[in-house]
Scaffold this motif. Structure first.
Motif, PDB file in Angstrom:
ATOM      1  N   ARG A 166       0.244   8.875  10.734  1.00 28.93           N
ATOM      2  CA  ARG A 166       1.130  10.004  11.053  1.00 28.93           C
ATOM      3  C   ARG A 166       0.307  11.211  11.528  1.00 28.93           C
ATOM      4  O   ARG A 166       0.607  11.820  12.555  1.00 28.93           O
ATOM      5  CB  ARG A 166       1.969  10.378   9.834  1.00 28.93           C
ATOM      6  CG  ARG A 166       2.887  11.577  10.071  1.00 28.93           C
ATOM      7  CD  ARG A 166       3.741  11.876   8.856  1.00 28.93           C
ATOM      8  NE  ARG A 166       4.815  10.904   8.716  1.00 28.93           N
ATOM      9  CZ  ARG A 166       4.935  10.013   7.735  1.00 28.93           C
ATOM     10  NH1 ARG A 166       4.046   9.989   6.757  1.00 28.93           N
ATOM     11  NH2 ARG A 166       5.942   9.171   7.709  1.00 28.93           N
ATOM     12  N   GLN A 196       0.841  -1.191   0.000  1.00 24.91           N
ATOM     13  CA  GLN A 196       0.000   0.000   0.000  1.00 24.91           C
ATOM     14  C   GLN A 196       0.879   1.246   0.000  1.00 24.91           C
ATOM     15  O   GLN A 196       0.695   2.177  -0.737  1.00 24.91           O
ATOM     16  CB  GLN A 196      -0.866  -0.040   1.262  1.00 24.91           C
ATOM     17  CG  GLN A 196      -1.827   1.098   1.402  1.00 24.91           C
ATOM     18  CD  GLN A 196      -2.705   1.212   0.194  1.00 24.91           C
ATOM     19  OE1 GLN A 196      -3.073   0.217  -0.412  1.00 24.91           O
ATOM     20  NE2 GLN A 196      -3.015   2.433  -0.199  1.00 24.91           N
ATOM     21  N   GLN A 197       1.886   1.177   0.851  1.00 26.51           N
ATOM     22  CA  GLN A 197       2.730   2.350   1.003  1.00 26.51           C
ATOM     23  C   GLN A 197       3.498   2.647  -0.280  1.00 26.51           C
ATOM     24  O   GLN A 197       3.677   3.792  -0.648  1.00 26.51           O
ATOM     25  CB  GLN A 197       3.697   2.150   2.169  1.00 26.51           C
ATOM     26  CG  GLN A 197       4.266   3.453   2.686  1.00 26.51           C
ATOM     27  CD  GLN A 197       5.757   3.465   2.594  1.00 26.51           C
ATOM     28  OE1 GLN A 197       6.396   2.462   2.330  1.00 26.51           O
ATOM     29  NE2 GLN A 197       6.337   4.633   2.812  1.00 26.51           N
ATOM     30  N   LYS A 246       0.580   4.359  -2.664  1.00 25.49           N
ATOM     31  CA  LYS A 246       0.080   5.688  -2.313  1.00 25.49           C
ATOM     32  C   LYS A 246       0.391   6.126  -0.875  1.00 25.49           C
ATOM     33  O   LYS A 246       0.272   7.291  -0.526  1.00 25.49           O
ATOM     34  CB  LYS A 246      -1.446   5.734  -2.497  1.00 25.49           C
ATOM     35  CG  LYS A 246      -1.898   6.017  -3.922  1.00 25.49           C
ATOM     36  CD  LYS A 246      -2.014   7.516  -4.191  1.00 25.49           C
ATOM     37  CE  LYS A 246      -2.759   7.753  -5.483  1.00 25.49           C
ATOM     38  NZ  LYS A 246      -4.097   8.279  -5.259  1.00 25.49           N
ATOM     39  N   GLY A 247       0.707   5.187  -0.039  1.00 24.53           N
ATOM     40  CA  GLY A 247       1.157   5.558   1.295  1.00 24.53           C
ATOM     41  C   GLY A 247       0.106   6.039   2.274  1.00 24.53           C
ATOM     42  O   GLY A 247       0.435   6.560   3.326  1.00 24.53           O
ATOM     43  N   ASP A 248      -1.168   5.868   1.971  1.00 25.23           N
ATOM     44  CA  ASP A 248      -2.166   6.427   2.863  1.00 25.23           C
ATOM     45  C   ASP A 248      -2.215   5.830   4.272  1.00 25.23           C
ATOM     46  O   ASP A 248      -2.581   6.507   5.207  1.00 25.23           O
ATOM     47  CB  ASP A 248      -3.534   6.359   2.219  1.00 25.23           C
ATOM     48  CG  ASP A 248      -3.962   7.720   1.738  1.00 25.23           C
ATOM     49  OD1 ASP A 248      -5.145   7.944   1.626  1.00 25.23           O
ATOM     50  OD2 ASP A 248      -3.078   8.576   1.516  1.00 25.23           O
ATOM     51  N   VAL A 249      -1.889   4.563   4.428  1.00 18.67           N
ATOM     52  CA  VAL A 249      -1.963   3.971   5.764  1.00 18.67           C
ATOM     53  C   VAL A 249      -1.040   4.710   6.714  1.00 18.67           C
ATOM     54  O   VAL A 249      -1.444   5.155   7.794  1.00 18.67           O
ATOM     55  CB  VAL A 249      -1.627   2.458   5.754  1.00 18.67           C
ATOM     56  CG1 VAL A 249      -1.614   1.918   7.177  1.00 18.67           C
ATOM     57  CG2 VAL A 249      -2.626   1.705   4.909  1.00 18.67           C
ATOM     58  N   ALA A 264       0.231   7.655   6.180  1.00 16.60           N
ATOM     59  CA  ALA A 264      -0.172   9.068   6.214  1.00 16.60           C
ATOM     60  C   ALA A 264      -1.256   9.299   7.265  1.00 16.60           C
ATOM     61  O   ALA A 264      -1.196  10.255   8.038  1.00 16.60           O
ATOM     62  CB  ALA A 264      -0.656   9.506   4.830  1.00 16.60           C
ATOM     63  N   VAL A 265      -2.245   8.412   7.312  1.00 17.14           N
ATOM     64  CA  VAL A 265      -3.328   8.564   8.302  1.00 17.14           C
ATOM     65  C   VAL A 265      -2.772   8.401   9.717  1.00 17.14           C
ATOM     66  O   VAL A 265      -3.071   9.199  10.617  1.00 17.14           O
ATOM     67  CB  VAL A 265      -4.461   7.541   8.033  1.00 17.14           C
ATOM     68  CG1 VAL A 265      -5.541   7.660   9.103  1.00 17.14           C
ATOM     69  CG2 VAL A 265      -5.063   7.757   6.648  1.00 17.14           C
TER      70      VAL A 265
END
Lengths: 166, 166, 166, 166, 166, 166
Positions: free
Chosen positions: A62, A50-51, A54-57, A59-60
């Motif tokens: 953080r 995932q990272q 797009k890296g959202d996991v 990002a959320v």
């Protein structure tokens, strides 16, 4: 030595006691804390892939950790309200176990240390990772939340003994 | 099986995704979580003696944990706001290690599970214990935060495998 | 018609009035809102390039918008506390102007509509985009925050007239 | 020039980055922001008549805006917590369009600017006006939210170019 | 004298006005407030017996009062955000009436007084006592919430006249 | 009778206990509470004259009280989160004393009573009145905060005995 035997947040009658920091001098203070979220290799791979996309996991988690650090005195009854000047959260894959290491750094010029803010940042980031992966892996464990290092204030530089090895 | 491979809180574009629970049925849901605060035997003895006299250390951590559970959706970005009908926090001395076991139970009749609320209750209670003892013992570690059991909802009864042994 | 001439949130004495929704029936309600952040082409390109690499700018604004929707009744004095079952935030590059379109959808089964929650989600996401780009482009403008469509409740389906064209 | 090309709130890895203001000097900082709520002439007349009688519509929006400014760092993830020393909100009828102009001023002696606080004050006051009139006029639009002027800090005096004309 | 006739929190147009404290000097400020919860002798005896055993009733009210003081500027619209350096809450059995006296002290080095923080601490502690006893005694009354003494700032030392006698 | 002797919010070990309302039926519940702010005749006249002109003093206190009611479970540790469907705050000049009577009504369909919400609304409105007048009259007293009447739930209709006379 005798001093070491007293819980500073409980007074002599055993009552909750907010430490009076009115007369402590304002110095620059930094604290580093860390913690791990242990998970199955499959879950770890899902997050890491995932990272790469797009890296959202992260990002959320953080953002949640940064916001959590700012809410520290609202969550922990005897913490003083502080004006953090910097919060940073980093994530890394653990080498010896299947999981994610969360590291947090908090900073301010103030009258009291910021280790509780750093620990809160790590805890909230860890809970957020857990929340995002729990449908896949409800057996995750949050482990090893601890202060790694702190600078500033009367006690000066303090470093966790096993910090290098962990 | 394929379903197991998807992170429910990230959509197909890798973006943060709050799960839509509008059409889930309202059922009674309960979740149990736990975690440990490991500390030196001297610190443990200070807390326990304190507790025998007036009990304020555990009282403060208990209140912080209950309040933390109520703040869960404010702390964890993709959690839904919920109306908890019961939060309970218990403390026990660990048998194999020097430390305190924190257990939390959360309950409600609602459309989504309450394990994040129980984990948040444990985490905030643990941070509060840490805060109250950190002047004496800055090397404490918060360990083993995990869901032990959950009931209700589509998945029904779930129990952590090693829960009996821990 | 006469009814249309009354501000529901101010009573006959001109005093702030929280509308009593106790007896309104629980129905599924959805609201869509949108807004734009206008910026220089250079700033837009920075955000979009950023997005292609890692996407954190939109990720932060998305989380802020979701959290903002949950805080609606804390921000807007006469809003009722609600238990949102879904919040979704999307971003798109505007076609006619240099800027970002923010769209939000909020959903719940409840006694009152969720358009204020959707508008709050858009506003907080827009402020967050502004915050992240303000060092580069302090002259940005947040424009066109409006309700696009709402469903459910006594008024049923409502759609903004120019919504198709915008 | 190169500096202008960097988003300060995203680091070189594209991750959310809270700017470190620890070493910035404490100076007096002021920021002015504004925004408009466009509405039908009938709605505008209802608000203005209301205001002549008791003024509660503007009173509620003013309080909401002041409270919103104080919540800025809770709403916008990468904002620093600040201790505002003054928030002021004013309302005026627009001359060229049917609507209300909201102006906000925020002030403090601190290490970072207060334009996000002023923009948040305007946004929350605008949302509150919208909420109080939405039963009468669901097609209102919130427009033109922007920083007008800021003083203090390293950048000194900054004024929006078209501010005089708007 | 003329000065005494103006409400500082309302400007000359009758609008809510947050006092501008930007230019006030930073001095150490302390405020003491108190209030009573009157209850039936039976309820008082339940609380006091409870307190002798484990003390949780007062412990919960103490924590709630401390947390309440920190939330003051979130509760009272025109209060400035402050960084309290000390909050203390004490409980005593009233001598002339059947009830509990709550006393609060708040402290900080800042630009504005902390009497509202001390009054908020007393009020929230009183509400918490009420909550914990209401099933037994719904007719309790919260009485006599007032400022007892304040030090620091331009007005210097102020003491309530009847404070000695009460 | 025996039942009357137990504090419901403290369990048999003297520990804080959030009452489990999971199985209580959902009924419509209403609570009325009141309280007085006693002040010098000069202060009362300032507020009342103010009120005739623009009314902002009461407007600010009304909004603060409504917002306070919504924050009840965040302020009072063992209160359950609730979704209030109506909060109303009224002000009247006292007849026998120099001061203001604050009355609050809270309403919802839920599993637990709303008297704490009504008492919190009165308390926060009273503190706000105090804040707005304290520069003129620091000796004000908040008095007589009590529940007047409650309807709904298992206990049904309860009315304070002296309520008619007060």
């Amino acid at each position: 030595m005798t001093q070491e035997k007293t819980l500073s947040h409980v007074n002599q009658h055993g009552e909750a006691n907010m430490v009076d920091v009115t007369d402590k001098s304002v110095t620059q203070r930094v604290a580093y804390a860390q913690g791990n979220v242990l998970m199955s290799p499959k879950t770890l791979s899902l997050i890491n892939n995932q990272q790469h996309a797009k890296g959202d996991v992260f990002a959320v988690a953080r953002i949640a950790g940064i916001q959590g650090a700012k809410k520290c005195s609202d969550l922990i009854p005897l913490c003083h309200p502080l004006m953090l000047t910097k919060v940073q959260i980093d994530f890394a894959t653990l080498e010896d176990e299947s999981g994610i290491r969360i590291s947090a750094m908090c900073k301010l010029a103030g009258q009291t240390g910021v280790e509780m803010e750093a620990l809160t940042a790590v805890s909230v980031a860890a809970l957020t990772l857990f929340d995002m992966c729990k449908a896949v892996d409800p057996s995750m464990t949050i482990n090893g939340i601890q202060v790694v290092e702190k600078l500033g204030g009367k006690t000066g530089h303090w470093q966790r003994k096993e910090a290098q090895a962990s």
